[in-house]
Design a protein around this motif. Structure first.
Motif, short mmCIF file in Angstrom:
data_model
loop_
_atom_site.label_atom_id
_atom_site.label_comp_id
_atom_site.label_asym_id
_atom_site.label_seq_id
_atom_site.Cartn_x
_atom_site.Cartn_y
_atom_site.Cartn_z
N LEU A 148 -9.28 17.38 -4.80
CA LEU A 148 -8.69 17.86 -3.46
C LEU A 148 -10.12 18.53 -2.68
CD1 LEU A 148 -4.99 18.88 -4.35
CD2 LEU A 148 -5.90 16.90 -2.76
N ILE A 149 -10.60 19.56 -3.60
CA ILE A 149 -11.64 20.24 -3.03
C ILE A 149 -12.79 19.26 -2.13
CG2 ILE A 149 -13.45 21.89 -3.24
CD1 ILE A 149 -11.69 23.31 -5.37
N SER A 150 -13.06 18.40 -2.90
CA SER A 150 -14.39 17.43 -2.37
C SER A 150 -13.82 16.78 -1.29
CB SER A 150 -14.67 16.59 -3.38
OG SER A 150 -13.79 15.71 -3.88
N MET A 151 -12.46 16.39 -1.31
CA MET A 151 -11.85 15.44 -0.26
C MET A 151 -11.50 16.29 1.15
SD MET A 151 -8.22 13.23 -0.42
CE MET A 151 -7.21 14.73 -0.01
N SER A 152 -11.34 17.70 0.81
CA SER A 152 -11.13 18.38 2.01
C SER A 152 -12.23 18.75 2.73
CB SER A 152 -10.48 19.60 1.61
OG SER A 152 -11.29 20.50 0.77
N LYS A 153 -13.61 18.47 2.18
CA LYS A 153 -14.86 18.83 2.71
C LYS A 153 -15.30 17.46 3.43
CE LYS A 153 -16.63 21.59 -0.55
NZ LYS A 153 -17.65 22.05 -1.65
N SER A 154 -14.66 16.46 3.69
CA SER A 154 -15.15 15.26 4.25
C SER A 154 -14.72 15.31 5.71
CB SER A 154 -14.32 14.03 3.49
OG SER A 154 -12.93 13.71 3.70
N TRP A 155 -15.47 14.68 6.72
CA TRP A 155 -15.13 14.60 7.99
C TRP A 155 -13.89 13.78 8.21
CZ3 TRP A 155 -15.13 9.85 10.45
CH2 TRP A 155 -15.78 8.93 9.77
N ILE A 156 -13.45 12.77 7.35
CA ILE A 156 -12.46 11.91 7.54
C ILE A 156 -11.12 12.72 7.48
CG2 ILE A 156 -11.08 10.14 6.52
CD1 ILE A 156 -13.63 9.16 5.43
N LEU A 157 -11.04 13.63 6.71
CA LEU A 157 -9.73 14.57 6.78
C LEU A 157 -9.66 15.39 8.02
CD1 LEU A 157 -7.20 15.48 5.20
CD2 LEU A 157 -8.72 17.35 4.34
N LYS A 158 -10.73 15.96 8.66
CA LYS A 158 -10.93 16.60 9.86
C LYS A 158 -10.32 15.56 10.68
CE LYS A 158 -14.14 19.98 8.25
NZ LYS A 158 -13.94 19.57 6.76
N LEU A 159 -10.89 14.40 10.85
CA LEU A 159 -10.53 13.50 11.82
C LEU A 159 -8.87 13.22 11.87
CD1 LEU A 159 -11.43 11.59 14.12
CD2 LEU A 159 -11.68 9.95 12.45
N VAL A 160 -8.54 13.07 10.52
CA VAL A 160 -6.99 12.56 10.36
C VAL A 160 -6.25 13.82 10.81
CG1 VAL A 160 -5.24 12.63 8.62
CG2 VAL A 160 -7.50 11.05 8.54
N THR A 161 -6.79 15.10 10.71
CA THR A 161 -6.00 16.26 11.34
C THR A 161 -6.01 16.24 12.87
OG1 THR A 161 -6.82 17.38 9.24
CG2 THR A 161 -5.96 18.89 11.13
N VAL A 162 -7.02 16.09 13.48
CA VAL A 162 -6.86 15.71 15.00
C VAL A 162 -5.89 14.46 15.37
CG1 VAL A 162 -8.32 15.18 16.99
CG2 VAL A 162 -9.37 17.01 15.07
N VAL A 163 -6.04 13.45 14.87
CA VAL A 163 -5.17 12.30 15.06
C VAL A 163 -3.79 12.87 14.84
CG1 VAL A 163 -4.66 10.06 14.50
CG2 VAL A 163 -6.96 10.72 14.81
N LEU A 164 -3.47 13.29 13.79
CA LEU A 164 -2.14 13.72 13.53
C LEU A 164 -1.46 14.86 14.48
CD1 LEU A 164 -1.99 13.94 9.64
CD2 LEU A 164 -0.59 12.39 10.99
N PHE A 165 -2.38 15.56 15.07
CA PHE A 165 -2.15 16.60 16.13
C PHE A 165 -1.50 15.94 17.31
CE2 PHE A 165 -3.15 19.32 19.66
CZ PHE A 165 -2.07 20.42 19.27
N VAL A 166 -2.42 14.85 17.76
CA VAL A 166 -2.26 14.23 19.13
C VAL A 166 -0.90 13.31 18.75
CG1 VAL A 166 -2.92 12.14 20.42
CG2 VAL A 166 -4.63 14.16 19.62
N LEU A 167 -0.68 12.60 17.36
CA LEU A 167 0.42 12.00 17.30
C LEU A 167 1.78 12.97 17.11
CD1 LEU A 167 -0.71 9.32 14.76
CD2 LEU A 167 -0.34 8.94 17.08
N THR A 168 1.64 14.22 17.05
CA THR A 168 2.88 15.02 17.14
C THR A 168 3.51 14.99 18.30
OG1 THR A 168 1.74 16.79 17.41
CG2 THR A 168 2.30 16.42 15.26
N PHE A 169 2.76 14.65 19.50
CA PHE A 169 3.52 14.68 21.03
C PHE A 169 4.20 13.20 21.31
CE2 PHE A 169 0.09 17.86 21.01
CZ PHE A 169 0.78 18.69 21.47
N VAL A 170 4.02 12.15 20.27
CA VAL A 170 4.83 10.93 20.35
C VAL A 170 6.27 11.19 19.93
CG1 VAL A 170 4.55 8.48 19.81
CG2 VAL A 170 2.67 9.77 20.32
#
Length: 95
Positions: free
Chosen positions: A37-59
């Motif tokens: 989990l720590i190594s996964m949290s350092k990846s840029w993919i998780l940060k991108l998924v966070t941004v995408v999920l934030f945008v999708l909360t408005f749908v």
């Protein structure tokens, strides 16, 4: 010549050692998942998924699901400790 006391003590010790080995196996598995989990949290993919999920909360149709996934992704991301606190009220409004 069999000594009953020594035989019982040896069985008790073997049982204790077996339990200790099982405990150490469980702790090894939990440690592996923590490191994963720590190594996964350092990846840029998780940060991108966070941004995408934030945008999708408005749908509207997928708002609640995306909000829950957003909170999960924010919990996994160690660099964003304040974000779950900021989104706490947002999550309450969704429910």
């Amino acid at each position: 010549m069999k000594i009953p006391f020594v035989g019982e003590a040896a069985r008790g010790i073997n049982t204790s050692i077996g339990k200790i080995q099982e405990f150490l196996l469980v702790t090894d598995v939990l440690t592996f998942f923590q490191v994963l989990l720590i190594s996964m949290s350092k990846s840029w993919i998780l940060k991108l998924v966070t941004v995408v999920l934030f945008v999708l909360t408005f749908v509207q149709p997928i708002k609640v699901f995306c909000a829950k996934m957003l909170l999960l992704s924010l919990a996994l991301n160690p660099g964003l400790y304040c974000m779950p606190l900021l989104f706490k009220n947002y999550h309450k409004k969704l429910q």
